[in-house]
Design an enzyme around this catalytic site. Sequence first.
Site, PDB file in Angstrom:
ATOM      1  N   HIS A 109       0.852  -1.186   0.000  1.00 33.32           N
ATOM      2  CA  HIS A 109       0.000   0.000   0.000  1.00 33.32           C
ATOM      3  C   HIS A 109       0.893   1.243   0.000  1.00 33.32           C
ATOM      4  O   HIS A 109       1.866   1.299   0.760  1.00 33.32           O
ATOM      5  CB  HIS A 109      -0.895  -0.015   1.252  1.00 33.32           C
ATOM      6  CG  HIS A 109      -1.831   1.155   1.298  1.00 33.32           C
ATOM      7  ND1 HIS A 109      -2.951   1.235   0.501  1.00 33.32           N
ATOM      8  CD2 HIS A 109      -1.786   2.309   2.010  1.00 33.32           C
ATOM      9  CE1 HIS A 109      -3.569   2.385   0.736  1.00 33.32           C
ATOM     10  NE2 HIS A 109      -2.884   3.045   1.650  1.00 33.32           N
ATOM     11  N   SER A 136       3.911   0.567   2.611  1.00 32.79           N
ATOM     12  CA  SER A 136       3.812  -0.466   3.645  1.00 32.79           C
ATOM     13  C   SER A 136       3.429  -1.792   3.010  1.00 32.79           C
ATOM     14  O   SER A 136       2.598  -1.824   2.101  1.00 32.79           O
ATOM     15  CB  SER A 136       2.705  -0.117   4.658  1.00 32.79           C
ATOM     16  OG  SER A 136       2.854   1.186   5.177  1.00 32.79           O
ATOM     17  N   ASP A 145      -6.900  -2.226   4.410  1.00 35.24           N
ATOM     18  CA  ASP A 145      -5.540  -1.760   4.716  1.00 35.24           C
ATOM     19  C   ASP A 145      -5.265  -1.760   6.226  1.00 35.24           C
ATOM     20  O   ASP A 145      -4.502  -0.914   6.729  1.00 35.24           O
ATOM     21  CB  ASP A 145      -5.305  -0.350   4.134  1.00 35.24           C
ATOM     22  CG  ASP A 145      -5.491  -0.319   2.618  1.00 35.24           C
ATOM     23  OD1 ASP A 145      -5.154  -1.320   1.968  1.00 35.24           O
ATOM     24  OD2 ASP A 145      -5.980   0.689   2.091  1.00 35.24           O
TER      25      ASP A 145
HETATM   26  C1  GAR Z   1       1.385   0.704  -6.368  1.00 34.71           C
HETATM   27  O1  GAR Z   1       1.803   1.993  -6.053  1.00 34.71           O
HETATM   28  C2  GAR Z   1       0.679   0.081  -5.179  1.00 34.71           C
HETATM   29  O2  GAR Z   1       1.221   0.444  -3.945  1.00 34.71           O
HETATM   30  C3  GAR Z   1      -0.705   0.656  -5.325  1.00 34.71           C
HETATM   31  O3  GAR Z   1      -0.963   0.636  -6.707  1.00 34.71           O
HETATM   32  C4  GAR Z   1       0.266   0.734  -7.418  1.00 34.71           C
HETATM   33  C5  GAR Z   1       0.352  -0.433  -8.368  1.00 34.71           C
HETATM   34  O4  GAR Z   1       1.451  -0.319  -9.229  1.00 34.71           O
HETATM   35  N1  GAR Z   1      -1.657  -0.108  -4.593  1.00 34.71           N
HETATM   36  C6  GAR Z   1      -2.741   0.401  -4.022  1.00 34.71           C
HETATM   37  O5  GAR Z   1      -3.030   1.581  -4.087  1.00 34.71           O
HETATM   38  C7  GAR Z   1      -3.595  -0.606  -3.288  1.00 34.71           C
HETATM   39  N2  GAR Z   1      -4.629   0.052  -2.575  1.00 34.71           N
HETATM   40  P1  GAR Z   1       1.960  -1.572 -10.042  1.00 34.71           P
HETATM   41  O6  GAR Z   1       0.751  -2.169 -10.761  1.00 34.71           O
HETATM   42  O7  GAR Z   1       2.942  -0.995 -11.029  1.00 34.71           O
HETATM   43  O8  GAR Z   1       2.586  -2.531  -9.096  1.00 34.71           O
END
Ligand code: GAR
Length: 188
Positions: A109, A136, A145
């Site tokens: 997260h 986190s 979360d």
């Molecule tokens: C990441 O920043 C992750 O932490 C966030 O989405 C992005 C996904 O990037 N997750 C959330 O917000 C979950 N609530 P990615 O597809 O390139 O890994």
Amino acid sequence: MTVKVGILISGRGSNMMALAEAGKASGAPYEIALVASDKPEAPGLTWAEGHGIATFAQSPKGMPKPEYEAAIDAALRGAGVEIIALAGYMRLLSDDFVARWRGRIVNIHPSLLPKYKGLDTHARAIDAGDAVAGCSVHVVTEELDGGEVLGQAEVPILPGDTPDTLAERVLAAEHRLYPRILADFVAR
Ligand code: GAR
């Protein structure tokens, strides 16, 4: 013994790529057995296929949630998955699904939990005047979360940062944090 991890993604899947690369290293305590998505067009699925990782896609559109989740569950179990890592999976898992995988789902997260659960974490951190943001890795429970925090990385908020510039630096920190914390988690 290598623990089989299934990764759920909804988009580009850059955290999934970081986990998959780390899982291939010799002596890694886990390997990626399946990458699954609620978005058949997720770019991360194409990357996974190109890297010889089994994939599964199931859109939940027009489907009762229990049926959708049963399909994901069957794909994960069929691939022998023991631990699920959520990596930009932007759908809430039902209490039932979480109960079936109790203590065996982790998520990354983009905030320093318990701050900024939910969406728009970077804008909220900047608007609040925080000096530090971050990410986190936590255990997934029925509370959004809200599960045990397994590890965090801090990222300073710089003058002039926008949600996008901050997100880019936090994402780089995510790619370093997640493989390390997942390796510790599967070994415990
Ligand atoms: C990441 O920043 C992750 O932490 C966030 O989405 C992005 C996904 O990037 N997750 C959330 O917000 C979950 N609530 P990615 O597809 O390139 O890994």
